[in-house]
Design an enzyme around this catalytic site. Structure first.
Site, short mmCIF file in Angstrom:
data_model
loop_
_atom_site.label_atom_id
_atom_site.label_comp_id
_atom_site.label_asym_id
_atom_site.label_seq_id
_atom_site.Cartn_x
_atom_site.Cartn_y
_atom_site.Cartn_z
N ASP A 150 45.99 9.52 71.35
CA ASP A 150 46.22 10.01 71.17
C ASP A 150 46.23 10.85 70.57
O ASP A 150 45.22 11.38 68.81
CB ASP A 150 47.78 9.84 71.42
N ASP B 1 49.61 10.86 79.67
CA ASP B 1 50.96 11.30 79.67
C ASP B 1 51.79 12.59 80.04
O ASP B 1 53.06 12.50 80.62
CB ASP B 1 51.51 11.50 77.55
#
EC number: 3.4.23.36
Length: 223
Positions: free
Chosen positions: A181, A200
């Protein structure tokens, strides 16, 4: 002088014979009851209140045209993996790089669990659990895109984006044991949204499009 013989009417003859006559009743055309219409059994059609036949549009599956939506999934997947590679090579773990202050940073982080770091500290088994879950979901979406109605373009876009995001995070888990991330949205030091990635975003936007299709477009296609 005898009176000339007059021809007797049928009624007079019948009366002399002792028959009883039933007067005829004139039936108005408007009094006639129409026979009930047979129910229409043709698939994909219906009757309006006035009895006129209307055809319901036939839904055709994507079939081989699902290849177009697979390309969209590959775009999401490629963009996700490329940006993660950039984050790994250009950023230092947990050191934020301001992009739009005070709202957006690039911050490299690793997620060993699911969304919002769910089960991140479970001990390692969650890697295989979430990998298997993502694999099953991806296979389901691949098949569903083939069977989805060709007219449901918004639905297909949503499914394709979810597929691309799911495969992107699946690759991370299998190669690294965690998800990479780097997108960090915040409001100064008051509020911080969990760090996420392009995969995501694809999943979130795709799910939103699927919900919109289910709520507002699905009934229109079947009517």
């Amino acid at each position: 002088m005898d009176e000339p013989l007059k021809p007797k009417l049928d009624e007079e003859v019948a009366v002399e014979a002792g028959a009883t006559l039933t007067p005829l009743k004139l039936v108005n055309a408007t009094d006639k009851k129409e026979s009930p219409r047979p129910a229409h059994v043709t698939t994909g059609s219906s009757l309006t209140p006035k009895g006129r036949l209307i055809k319901t549009p036939k839904l055709i599956a994507n079939g081989k045209r699902a290849f177009v939506w697979y390309l969209l999934s590959l775009v999401v997947l490629g963009l996700d993996q490329w940006t993660k590679w950039l984050a790994e090579t250009k950023l230092t773990f947990h050191e934020p790089v301001p992009v739009i202050e005070p709202f957006l940073n690039w911050t490299l982080a690793y997620n060993y669990g699911a969304a919002f770091s769910f089960l991140a500290d479970a001990g390692g088994w969650q890697k295989w659990f979430f990998s298997a879950l993502a694999l099953v979901m991806s296979l389901f979406l691949i098949v569903y895109l083939i069977k989805a109605p060709r007219q449901a373009k918004l639905l297909s876009v949503g499914l394709a984006m979810v597929l691309g995001g799911a495969v992107g995070n699946l690759i991370d888990r299998l190669l690294h044991g965690h998800v990479i991330d780097f997108i960090h949205i915040h409001s100064a030091d008051v509020w911080h949204y969990p760090i996420f990635n392009i995969a995501d975003m694809g999943i979130s936007i795709g799910v939103a499009l699927i919900i919109i299709d289910m709520l507002f477009l699905e009934k229109k296609r079947s009517s």
